[in-house]
Motif scaffolding. Structure first.
Motif, PDB file in Angstrom:
ATOM      1  N   UNK A  55       3.941 -11.970 -17.176  1.00 22.28           N
ATOM      2  CA  UNK A  55       3.140 -12.439 -16.055  1.00 22.28           C
ATOM      3  C   UNK A  55       3.610 -11.847 -14.748  1.00 22.28           C
ATOM      4  N   UNK A  56       4.964 -11.764 -14.562  1.00 22.91           N
ATOM      5  CA  UNK A  56       5.486 -11.199 -13.326  1.00 22.91           C
ATOM      6  C   UNK A  56       5.150  -9.723 -13.219  1.00 22.91           C
ATOM      7  N   UNK A  57       5.138  -8.987 -14.397  1.00 24.39           N
ATOM      8  CA  UNK A  57       4.793  -7.581 -14.391  1.00 24.39           C
ATOM      9  C   UNK A  57       3.342  -7.392 -13.980  1.00 24.39           C
ATOM     10  N   UNK A  58       2.431  -8.218 -14.565  1.00 25.60           N
ATOM     11  CA  UNK A  58       1.027  -8.133 -14.208  1.00 25.60           C
ATOM     12  C   UNK A  58       0.823  -8.503 -12.751  1.00 25.60           C
ATOM     13  N   UNK A  59       1.558  -9.493 -12.274  1.00 22.56           N
ATOM     14  CA  UNK A  59       1.461  -9.910 -10.883  1.00 22.56           C
ATOM     15  C   UNK A  59       1.861  -8.772  -9.968  1.00 22.56           C
ATOM     16  N   UNK A  86      -0.706  -6.908  -7.514  1.00 21.04           N
ATOM     17  CA  UNK A  86      -0.360  -6.902  -6.084  1.00 21.04           C
ATOM     18  C   UNK A  86      -0.338  -5.473  -5.553  1.00 21.04           C
ATOM     19  N   UNK A  87       0.194  -4.567  -6.347  1.00 19.77           N
ATOM     20  CA  UNK A  87       0.254  -3.162  -5.957  1.00 19.77           C
ATOM     21  C   UNK A  87      -1.142  -2.556  -5.852  1.00 19.77           C
ATOM     22  N   UNK A  88      -1.996  -2.868  -6.836  1.00 21.61           N
ATOM     23  CA  UNK A  88      -3.342  -2.281  -6.878  1.00 21.61           C
ATOM     24  C   UNK A  88      -4.226  -2.796  -5.747  1.00 21.61           C
ATOM     25  N   UNK A  89      -4.356  -4.124  -5.647  1.00 22.02           N
ATOM     26  CA  UNK A  89      -5.253  -4.694  -4.641  1.00 22.02           C
ATOM     27  C   UNK A  89      -4.697  -4.512  -3.223  1.00 22.02           C
ATOM     28  N   UNK A  90      -3.385  -4.562  -3.088  1.00 21.16           N
ATOM     29  CA  UNK A  90      -2.790  -4.328  -1.776  1.00 21.16           C
ATOM     30  C   UNK A  90      -3.042  -2.909  -1.304  1.00 21.16           C
ATOM     31  N   UNK A  91      -2.922  -1.938  -2.206  1.00 21.95           N
ATOM     32  CA  UNK A  91      -3.152  -0.538  -1.837  1.00 21.95           C
ATOM     33  C   UNK A  91      -4.618  -0.319  -1.444  1.00 21.95           C
ATOM     34  N   UNK A  92      -5.537  -0.921  -2.191  1.00 23.00           N
ATOM     35  CA  UNK A  92      -6.959  -0.808  -1.845  1.00 23.00           C
ATOM     36  C   UNK A  92      -7.225  -1.374  -0.449  1.00 23.00           C
ATOM     37  N   UNK A 139       5.944  -1.419  -1.149  1.00 19.43           N
ATOM     38  CA  UNK A 139       5.897  -2.493  -2.144  1.00 19.43           C
ATOM     39  C   UNK A 139       6.934  -2.285  -3.238  1.00 19.43           C
ATOM     40  N   UNK A 140       7.067  -1.045  -3.695  1.00 20.19           N
ATOM     41  CA  UNK A 140       8.017  -0.742  -4.759  1.00 20.19           C
ATOM     42  C   UNK A 140       9.450  -1.010  -4.310  1.00 20.19           C
ATOM     43  N   UNK A 141       9.802  -0.568  -3.118  1.00 21.63           N
ATOM     44  CA  UNK A 141      11.173  -0.761  -2.652  1.00 21.63           C
ATOM     45  C   UNK A 141      11.472  -2.231  -2.378  1.00 21.63           C
ATOM     46  N   UNK A 186       4.241 -11.839   0.781  1.00 25.22           N
ATOM     47  CA  UNK A 186       4.889 -11.816  -0.531  1.00 25.22           C
ATOM     48  C   UNK A 186       6.275 -12.455  -0.470  1.00 25.22           C
ATOM     49  N   UNK A 187       7.073 -12.093   0.547  1.00 20.96           N
ATOM     50  CA  UNK A 187       8.422 -12.653   0.676  1.00 20.96           C
ATOM     51  C   UNK A 187       8.356 -14.154   0.911  1.00 20.96           C
ATOM     52  N   UNK A 188       7.420 -14.584   1.769  1.00 19.23           N
ATOM     53  CA  UNK A 188       7.270 -16.018   2.037  1.00 19.23           C
ATOM     54  C   UNK A 188       6.874 -16.766   0.762  1.00 19.23           C
ATOM     55  N   UNK A 189       5.933 -16.196   0.009  1.00 20.28           N
ATOM     56  CA  UNK A 189       5.483 -16.812  -1.248  1.00 20.28           C
ATOM     57  C   UNK A 189       6.641 -16.886  -2.239  1.00 20.28           C
TER      58      UNK A 189
END
Length: 412
Positions: free
Chosen positions: A2-6, A10-16, A54-56, A113-116
């Motif tokens: 689940x964390x991997x999919x999350x 997050x990476x996909x929709x955030x980049x869009x 996001x990756x870093x 993301x950090x706050x969440x």
């Protein structure tokens, strides 16, 4: 999973969002007046910057400690400024307002993301045997003590912690751990969890430490050396005027040399002469070498300022260019203290396997060590740094150092 999919979503929709929203805002206003190529280049640069951002941040989340949302600001600036510099260097067409809006969006997403992430506290169940008997004293985790080989009902547990080398774990406990592992529940050794939660590696016996695995990567050692030299040369237009003003202020306040020289122990146990701006009175060591204390009367008025902001460390850039030090690494100590700590602290001299630095993991997480007990903790932080010697950890320390300079954390 689940964390991997999350993370992927997050990476996909955030980049869009980062790539397309600025375009949707700017296109009706300016259209393609700056050229279609400028918009296309800006979209690509913004997407790359956000992916790296996001990756870093995801990599940083694997290091100990709760991450403040403040770290997202220099983090985002680093990657988007890098993309802007790349566009300038290669003379690519781009839209500065597009990159600015994309950077602001990326920053907002990272802070969210950090706050969440910080809203949720991990819950571990632990077996109170061996080294795990006091596991509930480790920070940033909600602990549940297991007195029998059963998990409590209706409790969301993220993992089980035990001393897997403890002989008191009989076949009932071993069967319990095996069944939980097969059911998909993570089971951690206490040493692994201690290291992750505290940012320290404890070494008391040879069999507890894979000494070979702690050897730093020779490739990254070379990269780190080249990066140190490049960063110092690039920073000269800023640091040289600061150093000149500091030198004048020290000279006007009190008699004595502007620079403080002292022998310290570096890589391989070899001594070298370290340079600092003098922050104490000229006769500060008339009674012999001693560690600085909180509110030390030997510190001058200018000294209080430059120690708090770490400006007193700037002359060590010369030590770095000479090859004695690095920008980031364990802080070098005086020979008299090293000789004492080697006798009192197990494997103390192992910290000399890497070059000492101006800032380090122990400095940004613990602060100043004033006695043997605090030095023991500092060494455990140094061991953690050596074990996880990497670009990601160095960048994290760099950002934490900026925060330390602004807050004065750990200064004496």
């Amino acid at each position: 999973m689940r964390s991997l999919l999350s993370y992927k979503s997050r990476l996909f929709f955030g980049s869009l969002l980062v790539m397309l929203l600025p375009l949707a805002i700017m296109e009706p206003i300016k259209g393609f007046s700056q050229g279609r190529a400028a918009f296309i280049t800006s979209i690509i640069l913004a997407g790359i910057a956000h992916l790296l951002n996001t990756k870093s941040l995801s990599v940083f989340s694997n290091f100990p400690g709760r991450k403040s949302a403040v770290i997202a600001l220099p983090h985002t600036f680093f990657w988007f400024f890098g993309m802007w510099m790349a566009a300038k260097f290669f003379n690519l067409p781009y839209t500065v307002w597009f990159l600015f809006m994309a950077g602001c969006l990326s920053l907002f997403l990272c802070i969210a993301y950090i706050y969440y992430r910080n809203k949720f506290i991990t819950t571990y169940a632990y077996l109170p045997y061996g080294r795990a008997i006091n596991a509930d004293q480790l920070p940033n985790v909600n602990w549940i003590k297991l007195t029998s080989p059963d998990l409590p009902v209706a409790t969301n547990i993220n993992g089980i912690v035990a001393d897997l080398h403890e002989p008191e774990l009989d076949h009932h406990w071993q069967k319990f751990l095996a069944s939980q592992t097969l059911a998909g529940m993570p089971v951690y050794n206490i040493r692994q969890v201690e290291e992750f939660l505290t940012g320290r590696v404890k070494i008391h016996h040879l069999y507890e430490n894979d000494l070979g695995s702690l050897l730093p990567s020779p490739t990254y050692v070379l990269i780190k050396r080249l990066a140190d030299i490049l960063l110092i040369l690039l920073s000269c237009p800023i640091t040289l005027p600061v150093m000149l003003v500091t030198a004048i202020a020290i000279k006007l306040e009190s008699p004595g040399s502007v620079l403080f020289r002292q022998n310290r122990v570096g890589r391989g146990g070899h001594e070298f002469c370290i340079y600092k701006f003098r922050s104490m009175c000229s006769d500060s060591e008339k009674n012999g070498a001693q560690m600085a204390q909180l509110g030390d009367s030997r510190v001058t008025r200018i000294g209080h300022i430059i120690r708090k902001t770490r400006i007193d460390e700037l002359p060590q850039f010369w030590n770095i260019l000479k090859g004695d030090m690095s920008l980031i690494g364990p802080r070098p100590e005086q020979k008299i203290f090293v000789d004492r700590f080697i006798q009192e602290i197990p494997f103390y001299d192992y910290r000399h396997i890497v070059k000492p630095g101006i800032s380090g993991w122990a400095q940004v997480t613990q602060g100043y060590a004033a006695d043997t007990e605090q030095t023991q903790i500092k060494i455990e932080h140094d061991f953690y740094y050596i074990k996880h010697f990497s670009f990601s950890l160095d960048i994290l320390i760099f950002f934490k150092t900026l925060k330390t300079m602004l807050t004065g954390f750990g200064a004496r």
